[in-house]
Motif scaffolding. Sequence first.
Motif, PDB file in Angstrom:
ATOM      1  N   ASN A  12       7.110  22.883  60.420  1.00  7.37           N
ATOM      2  CA  ASN A  12       7.316  24.295  60.708  1.00  7.37           C
ATOM      3  C   ASN A  12       7.444  25.115  59.419  1.00  7.37           C
ATOM      4  OD1 ASN A  12       7.413  26.171  62.705  1.00  7.37           O
ATOM      5  ND2 ASN A  12       9.515  25.780  63.307  1.00  7.37           N
ATOM      6  N   ALA A  47       4.033  25.116  57.548  1.00  8.07           N
ATOM      7  CA  ALA A  47       3.054  26.039  58.131  1.00  8.07           C
ATOM      8  C   ALA A  47       3.427  27.486  57.814  1.00  8.07           C
ATOM      9  CB  ALA A  47       2.974  25.832  59.644  1.00  8.07           C
ATOM     10  N   TYR A  48       4.716  27.783  57.846  1.00  2.00           N
ATOM     11  CA  TYR A  48       5.171  29.128  57.519  1.00  2.00           C
ATOM     12  C   TYR A  48       4.798  29.481  56.075  1.00  2.00           C
ATOM     13  CZ  TYR A  48       8.143  33.167  56.898  1.00  2.00           C
ATOM     14  OH  TYR A  48       8.586  34.434  56.633  1.00  2.00           O
ATOM     15  N   THR A  95       1.095  30.108  55.537  1.00  3.05           N
ATOM     16  CA  THR A  95       0.623  31.372  56.075  1.00  3.05           C
ATOM     17  C   THR A  95       1.097  32.556  55.250  1.00  3.05           C
ATOM     18  OG1 THR A  95       0.861  30.385  58.247  1.00  3.05           O
ATOM     19  CG2 THR A  95       0.435  32.744  58.162  1.00  3.05           C
ATOM     20  N   PHE A  96       2.416  32.635  55.063  1.00  3.94           N
ATOM     21  CA  PHE A  96       2.959  33.891  54.557  1.00  3.94           C
ATOM     22  C   PHE A  96       3.260  33.875  53.061  1.00  3.94           C
ATOM     23  CE2 PHE A  96       3.932  33.693  59.097  1.00  3.94           C
ATOM     24  CZ  PHE A  96       3.174  34.784  59.495  1.00  3.94           C
ATOM     25  N   LEU A 129      -1.153  24.058  62.208  1.00  6.80           N
ATOM     26  CA  LEU A 129      -0.484  24.462  63.440  1.00  6.80           C
ATOM     27  C   LEU A 129      -1.082  23.775  64.663  1.00  6.80           C
ATOM     28  CD1 LEU A 129       0.126  28.210  62.706  1.00  6.80           C
ATOM     29  CD2 LEU A 129       1.827  26.424  63.053  1.00  6.80           C
TER      30      LEU A 129
END
Lengths: 319, 284
Positions: free
Chosen positions: A276, A279-280, A283-284, A296
């Motif tokens: 988690n 992946a966060y 992405t950001f 994801l």
Amino acid sequence: MSTTEVSPARPAAASGTGPAPARRPRTFAQANRRLKWAMLTPALLFVGLMIVFPLVYTIDLSLTDAFGAVNAGKGYVGLQNFTDALGDTRRFWPAAQRTLVFTLGAVILETVLGLALAMLMRKPFRGMRWVRTVLIIPLLTTPVAIGILWLLILDPTNGIANHLLAGIGLPRQEFLGSVSQSLPTLMLIDVWQWTPMMTLLLLAGLTTLPEEPEEAARVDGANAWQRFRHIVLPMLGPTLATALVLRAVDALKTFDILYATKGAGGGSDFEVETLNVYAYGLTFDYQEYGLAAAVLVLFTLFIIGVVVLLRRRGGRKTA
Amino acid sequence: MSATVSPVPVAAHLRRRTAGSWLRGITIGVVTLVFALPLVWMFAAAFKTNVQVTDPSVGLWFSPTLENFRNIVEAGQILRSMGNSLLVGVVSTVLSAVIAVPAAWAVGRFGMHRTGSLILVARIVPAISLLVPWYYLFAQMGLVGSYTVLILSQMFVSVPLIMWIMISFFAGLPVELEEAARTDGLSAFGAFWRIALPLAAPGTATASLLAFVFSWNNFMFALIFADDRTQTVPVTLFNFISYASTDWGGLMAAATLITVPVVLAAVLGQKYLVAGLTSGATKG
């Protein structure tokens, strides 16, 4: 005036359905079907727009090289992102392993402790209300606040935890300050926060069990452990299985406390970076949208796999 | 019936039970304290000076100060964030209830369990795998930072949550009342509106309160979709760590401000909240 208007309307409405009793079930069924969909459509549309569409979009995105600004172009690269992720032994696989270790460790502890506590609280006692209130507070409290609170308690030099350890003659611990202790520490925080949930779920399950089988076993001379092991536990099976699935799904997705205590990447050495958090970050922080989407998709499949496995296991046991 | 049992074993049985219940009471008390103490520590720290907070030998006996609260309120952001959280929480919860309660009734009454299991999917899917496409989409629409996006994204959690609770609530209501109402000439919708909905009011209140709490606590969506103006409380608290990590008193005061409404809800609605949290789970 208004009463004279209303009162004739009522018999009229009643007689409208009244004269054709044979037709009534059919019209009711038709009305039901139409009503059913009318009631469901907004929720279905919402779920479709907010969940199904994004999932399809994520799968699409996972096949592209989307990167950087959100309105930059993207090209299809096939399964490249998936092979990249699955070949990544530096971030992806360790993150997957941490996700699994964190979930297994926390959920097993929570189940054992939660079950023990639920058995203790099974018979009503004075102050039950207050104990339940105390138990419900940790699971309603903002996870970020919990994270910060534990940062204070577990502070290596100024925290009360080390003060207490010193009081009973144990050496000082680094807790969240060290790479090797961070994940186990966060598991314990999770146990503190979510054991009460297990207790409440299992307590609710215990109160629905019939008392006769246990009474019969007691008369036959079974001791408390035998009654628990052979009567209560099997009867509690379905509740236990559902509670396990719910808790495991949420533990797999843990983000707030990990991020609040250790920051981006799960610390300097990625020590608490789960799938988690990974992946966060992709992405950001890195804006690797294509790769993130692939991670994801894998993550979602991973969770569905765990749920199917747990449900099948639970189902077989209770069948 | 009890007269046939000889009095001696009954007395022994009772005596054993009292000894056992003392032990049980003490164990429950100690365990409860373990769960309560960290939060007690947080509330206490909120009223300590910064010197006292970082001195573990200062326990729970000290002269309290409101300095920390004055500092964080004067810093400005916290009250605005609480207002934002209130706004996002109330609007998303009301909209979610309007969508989810009728749907839950339809699923519960007409036994549409395949449709109902869609909700389970919504419960399983990691929020972040929706966040990526939403972000992609909302950023292109220039909506990031708006209340609209915060409310919409929160509804993703609230709609399935309220449906989850309400399906089992409606399933627990006796269907006879609605059937009787329909024999008396009420339409199917009328039966829902005039009979089922009023009966479901306590359940709806519980589900809505839980949805609000989940919104109040949500961190990930707000971290991505909120800007300085629309920031909610978890994000404000998180930002505190980065620029005021030495101000433990202030941090604990902010955490306390955020937690107090939740604790109040837990104390006042304990029975209903527990019922809400455990519904669905025990019925399979």
